[in-house]
Design a protein around this motif. Sequence first.
Motif, PDB file in Angstrom:
ATOM      1  N   SER A 160       0.865  -1.176   0.000  1.00 41.44           N
ATOM      2  CA  SER A 160       0.000   0.000   0.000  1.00 41.44           C
ATOM      3  C   SER A 160       0.904   1.228   0.000  1.00 41.44           C
ATOM      4  CB  SER A 160      -0.940  -0.008   1.206  1.00 41.44           C
ATOM      5  OG  SER A 160      -0.220   0.073   2.412  1.00 41.44           O
TER       6      SER A 160
ATOM      7  N   ALA B 132       0.188  -3.761   3.808  1.00 42.32           N
ATOM      8  CA  ALA B 132      -1.079  -4.113   4.423  1.00 42.32           C
ATOM      9  C   ALA B 132      -1.152  -5.624   4.581  1.00 42.32           C
ATOM     10  CB  ALA B 132      -2.242  -3.622   3.576  1.00 42.32           C
TER      11      ALA B 132
ATOM     12  N   ARG C 160      -8.631  -5.547   5.099  1.00 45.33           N
ATOM     13  CA  ARG C 160      -7.377  -5.197   5.762  1.00 45.33           C
ATOM     14  C   ARG C 160      -7.517  -5.429   7.267  1.00 45.33           C
ATOM     15  NH1 ARG C 160      -4.090   0.272   4.513  1.00 45.33           N
ATOM     16  NH2 ARG C 160      -4.311  -0.627   2.465  1.00 45.33           N
TER      17      ARG C 160
ATOM     18  N   ASN D 288      -1.615  -2.977   9.130  1.00 48.25           N
ATOM     19  CA  ASN D 288      -0.720  -2.333   8.177  1.00 48.25           C
ATOM     20  C   ASN D 288       0.585  -2.021   8.899  1.00 48.25           C
ATOM     21  OD1 ASN D 288       0.570  -0.876   6.195  1.00 48.25           O
ATOM     22  ND2 ASN D 288      -1.176   0.408   5.716  1.00 48.25           N
TER      23      ASN D 288
END
Length: 173
Positions: free
Chosen positions: A50, A55, A64, A67
């Motif tokens: 990302s 992620a 998701r 992250n």
Amino acid sequence: HTPNSRFMNRWPALLLLIIAMSASANAQTAAASPDSACTYRTCALAIVPSWDGLAVVRGQTGPRVANLHFFLPRDITPALRGDDVTRPGADSAAAEAGRALSLRRVGAAFTDLGLLTMGAAVASALHARHVDRSAQTLGAAGMGAVLVSVPFQFAADGALSRAVWWHNQRFAR
């Protein structure tokens, strides 16, 4: 009897055998993976790049769950350890996630410092309307900090990959 007539006499039995095998296979699949059970397809984790980090997504649909940010990393251990901390591999997933976070924090510190320093160099050059020695020095120091961050960022990526692998071990057959 012709070869075709022998087949025509046996085709109902063959059809019943195929239907029975198909029903048995469907029953086994349903028993092995009920809708409420977590399967590899629905619950295994994957890593997706990302703009601000890597992620961690769950299953094929990819919601998701965490992250590992490049700039301000936060703890992702709970997502990688999973809900059942007693399952095999949960402690290893948590340890690798903690290692990924520690490495990413070091890398992020160098990255952030480097970007701020390069920004200061640009601001200094714009203010002076030329690139003087101090702007060059600041720019070089900033670039050096960013370059130093790269191995830490890659090491964090590797630790995150291992954490995901340990998490996904629960789905191994």
